[in-house]
Design an enzyme around this catalytic site. Sequence first.
Site, PDB file in Angstrom:
ATOM      1  N   CYS B 112       0.887  -1.162   0.000  1.00 15.67           N
ATOM      2  CA  CYS B 112       0.000   0.000   0.000  1.00 15.67           C
ATOM      3  C   CYS B 112       0.921   1.207   0.000  1.00 15.67           C
ATOM      4  O   CYS B 112       1.520   1.540   1.017  1.00 15.67           O
ATOM      5  CB  CYS B 112      -0.906   0.021   1.226  1.00 15.67           C
ATOM      6  SG  CYS B 112      -1.829   1.565   1.366  1.00 15.67           S
ATOM      7  N   CYS B 115      -0.446   4.251   2.415  1.00 11.28           N
ATOM      8  CA  CYS B 115      -0.444   4.182   3.887  1.00 11.28           C
ATOM      9  C   CYS B 115      -0.010   2.780   4.286  1.00 11.28           C
ATOM     10  O   CYS B 115       1.138   2.432   4.077  1.00 11.28           O
ATOM     11  CB  CYS B 115      -1.798   4.582   4.463  1.00 11.28           C
ATOM     12  SG  CYS B 115      -3.242   3.843   3.667  1.00 11.28           S
ATOM     13  N   SER B 116      -0.909   1.975   4.845  1.00 13.60           N
ATOM     14  CA  SER B 116      -0.508   0.622   5.234  1.00 13.60           C
ATOM     15  C   SER B 116      -1.699  -0.319   5.151  1.00 13.60           C
ATOM     16  O   SER B 116      -1.840  -1.204   5.986  1.00 13.60           O
ATOM     17  CB  SER B 116       0.085   0.621   6.644  1.00 13.60           C
ATOM     18  OG  SER B 116      -0.853   1.160   7.554  1.00 13.60           O
ATOM     19  N   CYS B 117      -2.560  -0.165   4.140  1.00 11.39           N
ATOM     20  CA  CYS B 117      -3.705  -1.066   3.958  1.00 11.39           C
ATOM     21  C   CYS B 117      -3.186  -2.498   3.859  1.00 11.39           C
ATOM     22  O   CYS B 117      -2.207  -2.769   3.164  1.00 11.39           O
ATOM     23  CB  CYS B 117      -4.478  -0.695   2.695  1.00 11.39           C
ATOM     24  SG  CYS B 117      -5.191   0.952   2.795  1.00 11.39           S
TER      25      CYS B 117
END
Lengths: 101, 207
Positions: B112, B115-117
Amino acid sequence: MNARFGPGDAVRVRVAYPPGHVRTPYYIRGREGVVERVCGAFRNPEELAYGRSDGQPMALYRVRFLQRDVWPDYAEGGGDTLDVEIYEHWLEPTAARESTE
Amino acid sequence: MTDQHAGHDHTPPADQDGPLTYYQTMEIALRELLVEKGVVTADQIRAAVEAMDARTPAAGGRVVAKAWCDLDFKQRLIADGTAACEELGIDMGPTRLVVVENTDDIHNVIVCTLCSCYPRMLLGPPPDWYKSRAYRSRVVREPRAVLREFGTELPDHFDVRVHDSTADMRYLVLPRRPDGTSNLSEEALADLVGRDCLVGVTLPRLP
């Protein structure tokens, strides 16, 4: 849901720099790829981020790009690809597709 | 103060007691307001954190082992990842799961960049490297170089497919079943499937 594009359609990501909560990465703007699938209809995160949840859901796509089309100096495999999820309002048909319509 | 004996260190981790950032202040204020106004209780928030922390990559391993053993399940998993995981009793919540299959000439890897999906319902919280700017910016740019740093060497004839989770989908890599595992049970197969191969930076362990 009215999806403007279908799998296999050639598309270009719009080049635009709106402020706010935008989920179209900079690196993919202006790049050309092919729709891999229609993911379904989702509300626009650019509106949701500001509490506006009354908008109509819109089509979300997975678009597949050849890495060498994304990075002109890509030095790894020629068949390598990058799939990115992009909302419909960020996509436009490429000239190749328009000429067949 | 360091308390050291038998060659290991008992220094407790540092408290994060620096000044609050803008967003930390915002999170605390919002949480306290929700509790004060009776929208949720403090115990409901605590229980939600506990439930999320209790998720581990074992769920993802179970899904992959089932797909290796049951071709019909594998087809359903690729057609609709969310529905197939729910068949196995995994609560997917709002997650829309896309399963991408490794073959003998395609290797998939997930990131991602924004962000950090991450498929938390199947793998639990993401590791620190997945959230790092270095991984997020490099794996889309030079994926094979990043994979090599994880110890993953792919033959030249493989195509590498990077999937950037920029929006509403979450991704799980379905690795190839390792050779020489035809006699293993589904449970034993699940043990070969570590977290990192479900993100696509490694391959399953060999038995």
